[in-house]
Scaffold this motif. Structure first.
Motif, PDB file in Angstrom:
ATOM      1  N   GLN A  66       0.842  -1.123   0.025  1.00 26.95           N
ATOM      2  CA  GLN A  66      -0.102  -0.069  -0.058  1.00 26.95           C
ATOM      3  C   GLN A  66       0.957   1.208   0.142  1.00 26.95           C
ATOM      4  N   HIS A  67       2.023   1.261   0.858  1.00 30.56           N
ATOM      5  CA  HIS A  67       2.845   2.345   0.505  1.00 30.56           C
ATOM      6  C   HIS A  67       3.230   2.403  -0.614  1.00 30.56           C
ATOM      7  N   LYS A  68       3.806   1.649  -1.232  1.00 33.18           N
ATOM      8  CA  LYS A  68       4.238   1.727  -2.759  1.00 33.18           C
ATOM      9  C   LYS A  68       3.299   2.453  -3.378  1.00 33.18           C
ATOM     10  N   LEU A  69       2.191   1.808  -3.397  1.00 35.15           N
ATOM     11  CA  LEU A  69       1.024   2.522  -4.320  1.00 35.15           C
ATOM     12  C   LEU A  69       0.656   4.065  -4.163  1.00 35.15           C
ATOM     13  N   TRP A  70       0.744   4.393  -2.728  1.00 41.14           N
ATOM     14  CA  TRP A  70       0.605   5.971  -2.303  1.00 41.14           C
ATOM     15  C   TRP A  70       1.771   6.547  -3.106  1.00 41.14           C
ATOM     16  N   ASP A  71       3.113   6.086  -2.918  1.00 44.45           N
ATOM     17  CA  ASP A  71       4.270   6.710  -3.612  1.00 44.45           C
ATOM     18  C   ASP A  71       4.122   6.984  -4.958  1.00 44.45           C
ATOM     19  N   GLN A  72       3.677   5.926  -5.728  1.00 46.89           N
ATOM     20  CA  GLN A  72       3.434   5.770  -7.206  1.00 46.89           C
ATOM     21  C   GLN A  72       2.330   6.998  -7.411  1.00 46.89           C
ATOM     22  N   MET A  73       1.371   7.046  -6.526  1.00 49.69           N
ATOM     23  CA  MET A  73       0.300   8.216  -7.248  1.00 49.69           C
ATOM     24  C   MET A  73       0.825   9.810  -6.931  1.00 49.69           C
ATOM     25  N   PHE A  74       1.538  10.031  -5.701  1.00 49.30           N
ATOM     26  CA  PHE A  74       2.302  10.724  -5.512  1.00 49.30           C
ATOM     27  C   PHE A  74       3.364  11.316  -6.723  1.00 49.30           C
ATOM     28  N   ILE A  75       3.922  10.356  -7.181  1.00 50.71           N
ATOM     29  CA  ILE A  75       4.882  10.594  -8.329  1.00 50.71           C
ATOM     30  C   ILE A  75       4.300  11.087  -9.682  1.00 50.71           C
ATOM     31  N   MET A  76       2.958  10.218  -9.888  1.00 50.91           N
ATOM     32  CA  MET A  76       2.306  10.557 -10.835  1.00 50.91           C
ATOM     33  C   MET A  76       1.522  11.987 -10.953  1.00 50.91           C
ATOM     34  N   SER A  77       1.422  12.533  -9.666  1.00 48.30           N
ATOM     35  CA  SER A  77       0.973  14.074  -9.712  1.00 48.30           C
ATOM     36  C   SER A  77       2.178  14.723  -9.607  1.00 48.30           C
ATOM     37  N   ASP A  78       3.266  14.334  -9.721  1.00 42.39           N
ATOM     38  CA  ASP A  78       4.612  15.231  -9.810  1.00 42.39           C
ATOM     39  C   ASP A  78       4.511  16.007  -8.360  1.00 42.39           C
ATOM     40  N   PHE A  79       4.183  15.275  -7.444  1.00 40.62           N
ATOM     41  CA  PHE A  79       3.935  15.636  -5.901  1.00 40.62           C
ATOM     42  C   PHE A  79       3.290  16.950  -5.778  1.00 40.62           C
ATOM     43  N   LYS A  80       2.165  17.012  -6.433  1.00 42.19           N
ATOM     44  CA  LYS A  80       1.449  18.436  -6.542  1.00 42.19           C
ATOM     45  C   LYS A  80       0.114  17.804  -5.662  1.00 42.19           C
ATOM     46  N   LEU A  81      -0.241  16.766  -5.536  1.00 40.34           N
ATOM     47  CA  LEU A  81      -1.455  16.185  -4.751  1.00 40.34           C
ATOM     48  C   LEU A  81      -1.313  16.252  -3.448  1.00 40.34           C
ATOM     49  N   ASP A  82      -2.307  17.109  -2.940  1.00 41.08           N
ATOM     50  CA  ASP A  82      -2.238  17.504  -1.336  1.00 41.08           C
ATOM     51  C   ASP A  82      -3.308  16.707  -0.793  1.00 41.08           C
ATOM     52  N   VAL A  83      -3.104  15.598  -0.297  1.00 37.93           N
ATOM     53  CA  VAL A  83      -4.178  14.632   0.571  1.00 37.93           C
ATOM     54  C   VAL A  83      -3.437  14.169   1.659  1.00 37.93           C
ATOM     55  N   ASP A  84      -4.254  13.474   2.572  1.00 33.98           N
ATOM     56  CA  ASP A  84      -3.841  12.959   3.784  1.00 33.98           C
ATOM     57  C   ASP A  84      -3.383  11.413   3.649  1.00 33.98           C
ATOM     58  N   SER A  85      -2.255  11.200   3.528  1.00 32.95           N
ATOM     59  CA  SER A  85      -1.616  10.044   3.360  1.00 32.95           C
ATOM     60  C   SER A  85      -1.531   9.265   4.603  1.00 32.95           C
ATOM     61  N   PRO A  86      -1.775   7.846   4.644  1.00 35.73           N
ATOM     62  CA  PRO A  86      -1.610   7.143   5.908  1.00 35.73           C
ATOM     63  C   PRO A  86      -0.029   6.924   5.851  1.00 35.73           C
ATOM     64  N   TYR A  87       0.821   7.047   4.803  1.00 37.16           N
ATOM     65  CA  TYR A  87       2.298   6.802   5.032  1.00 37.16           C
ATOM     66  C   TYR A  87       2.936   8.257   4.780  1.00 37.16           C
ATOM     67  N   PRO A  88       4.211   8.112   5.540  1.00 40.42           N
ATOM     68  CA  PRO A  88       5.072   9.497   5.227  1.00 40.42           C
ATOM     69  C   PRO A  88       5.241   9.515   3.793  1.00 40.42           C
ATOM     70  N   ILE A  89       5.247  10.920   3.357  1.00 44.87           N
ATOM     71  CA  ILE A  89       5.249  11.099   1.835  1.00 44.87           C
ATOM     72  C   ILE A  89       6.733  11.254   1.421  1.00 44.87           C
ATOM     73  N   THR A  90       7.234  10.450   0.683  1.00 40.85           N
ATOM     74  CA  THR A  90       8.506  10.665   0.100  1.00 40.85           C
ATOM     75  C   THR A  90       8.930  12.025  -0.503  1.00 40.85           C
ATOM     76  N   SER A  91       9.797  12.554  -0.553  1.00 45.88           N
ATOM     77  CA  SER A  91      10.095  13.892  -1.074  1.00 45.88           C
ATOM     78  C   SER A  91      10.578  13.756  -2.525  1.00 45.88           C
ATOM     79  N   LYS A  92      10.327  14.635  -3.262  1.00 42.51           N
ATOM     80  CA  LYS A  92      10.687  14.443  -4.669  1.00 42.51           C
ATOM     81  C   LYS A  92      12.398  14.497  -4.824  1.00 42.51           C
ATOM     82  N   GLU A  93      12.871  15.243  -3.979  1.00 40.96           N
ATOM     83  CA  GLU A  93      14.473  15.279  -3.850  1.00 40.96           C
ATOM     84  C   GLU A  93      15.055  13.701  -3.457  1.00 40.96           C
ATOM     85  N   VAL A  94      14.038  13.067  -2.532  1.00 43.42           N
ATOM     86  CA  VAL A  94      14.827  12.034  -2.085  1.00 43.42           C
ATOM     87  C   VAL A  94      14.736  10.905  -3.121  1.00 43.42           C
TER      88      VAL A  94
END
Length: 218
Positions: A66-94
């Motif tokens: 599930q964590h992987k899916l959330w990371d992929q969704m944020f990547i697909m949004s170019d980290f512009k998606l502002d939602v409440d994630s159940p997991y820590p959001i990995t930064s674009k820089e990392v």
């Protein structure tokens, strides 16, 4: 003519960040980013995650799936998606950070046709106490070296050459030339290799005959 004007070409479409999910998923994520109401945006994000998981049921038991899916969704949004994630959001820089180079073993043996494992075996042998056990290991190593040499040279090899190479690779710790013993005859190694090849060829022909049985012939 009007229909041709409305045709879309992939070269003219926006770049797919994760092509495996396809363009429709990318449009869903883009739509989620454009939603102004945060509560509605969270619902849409949860729905997208659910569909993404259904597309990969074979990975449901993988840890942190599930964590992987959330990371992929944020990547697909170019980290512009502002939602409440159940997991820590990995930064674009990392994610864009280059990994540390792997430390591959840089072994450059003098006699490459013996391989690195022979050198490791020799290093182990020289650490043993001298006796029958070490002597047996030394001759086993020498015979294996002779077999490797024949695979590379495909001809007979004199035992003295093997003893010389073993002496050099062991830094003078193993000297079998003075024992007066002989290694396995080169012809025996070559005979075993020919016999093995013949068995393999016979087995392949037999398997092919069995596969052809039962087939209709016209």
């Amino acid at each position: 003519m009007d229909l041709i004007d409305y045709l879309e070409y992939n070269t003219e479409r926006p770049h797919l960040i994760i092509p495996e999910y396809g363009r429709h998923f990318q449009k869903m994520v883009d739509h989620a980013v454009s939603i102004e109401d945060r509560e509605e945006r969270n619902k849409v994000a949860q729905a997208i995650i659910s569909v993404m998981g259904n597309m990969q049921p074979h990975l449901r038991d993988v840890p942190d799936f599930q964590h992987k899916l959330w990371d992929q969704m944020f990547i697909m949004s170019d980290f512009k998606l502002d939602v409440d994630s159940p997991y820590p959001i990995t930064s674009k820089e990392v994610l864009q950070q280059r990994p540390e180079p792997l430390q591959y073993p840089q072994n450059h043996p003098k006699y490459r046709f013996y391989g690195n494992n022979i050198k490791r075996m020799i290093d182990v042998a020289v650490q043993w106490e001298k006796g029958d056990k070490r002597s047996g290991l030394e001759y086993a190593i020498a015979n294996h070296m002779k077999k490797c040499y024949l695979n590379w040279n495909k001809d007979v090899v004199d035992d003295a050459a093997i003893f010389k190479h073993l002496y050099e690779l062991s830094n003078g710790e193993i000297d079998l030339a003075t024992d007066g013993e002989n290694l396995t005859d080169s012809g025996q190694f070559l005979k075993n290799r020919i016999s093995k090849n013949q068995r393999s060829t016979t087995s392949n022909k037999k398997s092919q005959r069995n596969n052809n049985r039962g087939k209709k012939r016209y």
